[in-house]
Write a protein that holds these residues in place. Structure first.
Motif, PDB file in Angstrom:
ATOM      1  N   ALA A 168       0.841  -1.204   0.000  1.00  0.00           N
ATOM      2  CA  ALA A 168       0.000   0.000   0.000  1.00  0.00           C
ATOM      3  C   ALA A 168       0.873   1.251   0.000  1.00  0.00           C
ATOM      4  CB  ALA A 168      -0.926  -0.018   1.213  1.00  0.00           C
ATOM      5  N   ALA A 169       1.936   1.234   0.813  1.00  0.00           N
ATOM      6  CA  ALA A 169       2.830   2.400   0.887  1.00  0.00           C
ATOM      7  C   ALA A 169       3.476   2.682  -0.476  1.00  0.00           C
ATOM      8  CB  ALA A 169       3.900   2.167   1.956  1.00  0.00           C
ATOM      9  N   ARG A 170       3.855   1.618  -1.192  1.00  0.00           N
ATOM     10  CA  ARG A 170       4.462   1.810  -2.527  1.00  0.00           C
ATOM     11  C   ARG A 170       3.476   2.493  -3.469  1.00  0.00           C
ATOM     12  NH1 ARG A 170       7.288  -2.940  -1.371  1.00  0.00           N
ATOM     13  NH2 ARG A 170       5.630  -4.314  -2.101  1.00  0.00           N
ATOM     14  N   ARG A 171       2.209   2.048  -3.413  1.00  0.00           N
ATOM     15  CA  ARG A 171       1.195   2.656  -4.295  1.00  0.00           C
ATOM     16  C   ARG A 171       0.939   4.118  -3.912  1.00  0.00           C
ATOM     17  NH1 ARG A 171      -3.152  -1.821  -6.134  1.00  0.00           N
ATOM     18  NH2 ARG A 171      -1.812  -3.635  -6.031  1.00  0.00           N
ATOM     19  N   ILE A 172       0.974   4.370  -2.608  1.00  0.00           N
ATOM     20  CA  ILE A 172       0.746   5.749  -2.138  1.00  0.00           C
ATOM     21  C   ILE A 172       1.900   6.651  -2.606  1.00  0.00           C
ATOM     22  CG2 ILE A 172       0.686   7.190  -0.058  1.00  0.00           C
ATOM     23  CD1 ILE A 172      -0.798   4.749   1.303  1.00  0.00           C
ATOM     24  N   ARG A 173       3.119   6.158  -2.447  1.00  0.00           N
ATOM     25  CA  ARG A 173       4.267   6.977  -2.845  1.00  0.00           C
ATOM     26  C   ARG A 173       4.213   7.288  -4.347  1.00  0.00           C
ATOM     27  NH1 ARG A 173      10.721   6.714  -1.451  1.00  0.00           N
ATOM     28  NH2 ARG A 173      11.175   8.506  -2.727  1.00  0.00           N
ATOM     29  N   ALA A 174       3.871   6.273  -5.143  1.00  0.00           N
ATOM     30  CA  ALA A 174       3.793   6.485  -6.596  1.00  0.00           C
ATOM     31  C   ALA A 174       2.707   7.522  -6.922  1.00  0.00           C
ATOM     32  CB  ALA A 174       3.493   5.159  -7.301  1.00  0.00           C
ATOM     33  N   GLY A 175       1.588   7.445  -6.239  1.00  0.00           N
ATOM     34  CA  GLY A 175       0.490   8.401  -6.484  1.00  0.00           C
ATOM     35  C   GLY A 175       0.871   9.812  -6.091  1.00  0.00           C
ATOM     36  N   ILE A 176       1.557   9.934  -4.953  1.00  0.00           N
ATOM     37  CA  ILE A 176       1.976  11.277  -4.499  1.00  0.00           C
ATOM     38  C   ILE A 176       2.988  11.859  -5.491  1.00  0.00           C
ATOM     39  CG2 ILE A 176       3.257  12.524  -2.699  1.00  0.00           C
ATOM     40  CD1 ILE A 176       1.975  10.642  -0.624  1.00  0.00           C
ATOM     41  N   ALA A 177       3.917  11.008  -5.949  1.00  0.00           N
ATOM     42  CA  ALA A 177       4.945  11.487  -6.898  1.00  0.00           C
ATOM     43  C   ALA A 177       4.300  12.004  -8.185  1.00  0.00           C
ATOM     44  CB  ALA A 177       5.925  10.363  -7.200  1.00  0.00           C
ATOM     45  N   LYS A 178       3.197  11.367  -8.588  1.00  0.00           N
ATOM     46  CA  LYS A 178       2.510  11.807  -9.818  1.00  0.00           C
ATOM     47  C   LYS A 178       1.584  12.993  -9.551  1.00  0.00           C
ATOM     48  CE  LYS A 178       2.567   7.347 -12.124  1.00  0.00           C
ATOM     49  NZ  LYS A 178       2.029   6.033 -11.812  1.00  0.00           N
ATOM     50  N   GLY A 179       1.447  13.388  -8.297  1.00  0.00           N
ATOM     51  CA  GLY A 179       0.577  14.516  -7.955  1.00  0.00           C
ATOM     52  C   GLY A 179      -0.898  14.201  -8.144  1.00  0.00           C
ATOM     53  N   ARG A 180      -1.273  12.941  -7.993  1.00  0.00           N
ATOM     54  CA  ARG A 180      -2.677  12.547  -8.162  1.00  0.00           C
ATOM     55  C   ARG A 180      -3.574  13.246  -7.138  1.00  0.00           C
ATOM     56  NH1 ARG A 180      -1.956   7.143 -10.531  1.00  0.00           N
ATOM     57  NH2 ARG A 180      -1.780   7.804 -12.701  1.00  0.00           N
ATOM     58  N   ALA A 181      -4.734  13.713  -7.585  1.00  0.00           N
ATOM     59  CA  ALA A 181      -5.699  14.311  -6.650  1.00  0.00           C
ATOM     60  C   ALA A 181      -6.280  13.223  -5.743  1.00  0.00           C
ATOM     61  CB  ALA A 181      -6.821  14.997  -7.417  1.00  0.00           C
TER      62      ALA A 181
END
Ligand SMILES: NC(=O)c1ccc[n+]([C@@H]2O[C@H](COP(=O)([O-])OP(=O)(O)OC[C@H]3O[C@@H](n4cnc5c(N)ncnc54)[C@H](OP(=O)(O)O)[C@@H]3O)[C@@H](O)[C@H]2O)c1
Length: 248
Positions: free
Chosen positions: A202-215
């Protein structure tokens, strides 16, 4: 050099996110009530090259959160990333006054206590990321989860409003809506938890989403689709489906 603030770092998702972001050049400000757990985590972060700074604070304590923020602003300026993650599920039978108060104090007011002291400085500097821990449970009230679901729905609306306000100043704002993740919070659940993920995944998916600036950072996809469809259905049809699912 970057400064990251993570609340609820003493277990579960906050712990996994702290480990994932720990690397040389990163200062991690970690907040939780159980400081002994933060002290267990610290050496692992140092080993990864990061500099942990531990704050034994209850996120419901606005004054202490403001003092912590003032200290940080005076020394290093606003964090490059804030993950307002600390949260509680509340009692098993969670639709009552007491649970509502407890859960909202931590999950909603605790998030405001985390983000608001930094927001003006972040807007002034025109940089930074804010990530708020919601949940797929925020899409619809679920059985015995009234307080928890309502708190996450409140965060969803609040995050939309803050994103609209902050992004023109260069501050990105994300809502994180995970499905079921193996943590202390879910360990006591007696009901089935489909598409269960480990905290590390879950943390990996969160980090990837934050890096992409996902809303919105939402996963896993099958559960995202199920809760979105449930939320769109007429409410009593949704009730019927949930009753059928709970009988299985
Ligand atoms: N696990 C899931 O399936 C799931 C799914 C969707 C969303 N979430 C969300 O993810 C977040 C983290 O939960 P988790 O699953 O990792 O559960 P967890 O292992 O129980 O972790 C909760 C964290 O929040 C901290 N916390 C709780 N109340 C606090 C307070 N008043 N002040 C400071 N820290 C506080 C706890 O630290 P102390 O007790 O040491 O203070 C702990 O570090 C929550 O917001 C939760 O709603 C979880």
């Amino acid at each position: 050099m970057s400064t990251i603030l993570i609340t609820g770092a003493s277990s579960g998702l906050g712990w996994a996110l702290s480990l994932l972001y720990a690397e040389p050049g990163v200062t991690l400000h970690l907040v939780a009530r159980r400081s002994e757990r933060l002290r267990d985590l610290a050496p692992l972060l140092v080993e990864a090259g990061a500099r942990p700074v531990l704050h034994e604070i209850d996120v419901r304590d606005r004054k202490k959160m403001e003092e912590m923020a003032a200290g940080l602003l005076a020394t290093t300026g606003p964090p490059s990333l804030i993950i307002a993650n600390a949260g509680v599920r509340g009692e098993e039978d969670g639709n009552d006054f007491r649970t509502m108060e407890q859960v909202f104090d931590t999950n909603v007011m605790g998030v405001l206590n985390t983000v608001m002291p930094f927001l003006p400085a972040m807007k002034e500097e025109g940089r930074g990321r804010i990530a708020v821990m919601g949940s797929l449970a925020g899409y619809r009230g679920l059985p015995k989860g009234g307080a928890y679901c309502a708190s996450k729905a409140a965060l969803s609306a609040w995050t939309d409003a803050v994103r609209y306000e902050a992004e023109p100043f260069g501050v990105s704002v994300s809502l994180i809506n995970p499905g079921y993740v193996v943590t202390e919070m879910t360990r006591k659940n007696s009901y089935p938890m489909p598409f269960l993920l480990t905290a590390a995944e879950a943390a990996r998916r969160i980090r990837a989403g934050i890096a992409k600036g996902r809303a919105r950072i939402e996963f896993p996809l099958p559960l995202v689709l199920i809760v979105r469809i449930l939320a769109l259905l007429p409410p009593r049809l949704g009730d019927r489906i949930l009753r059928m699912a709970s009988r299985k």
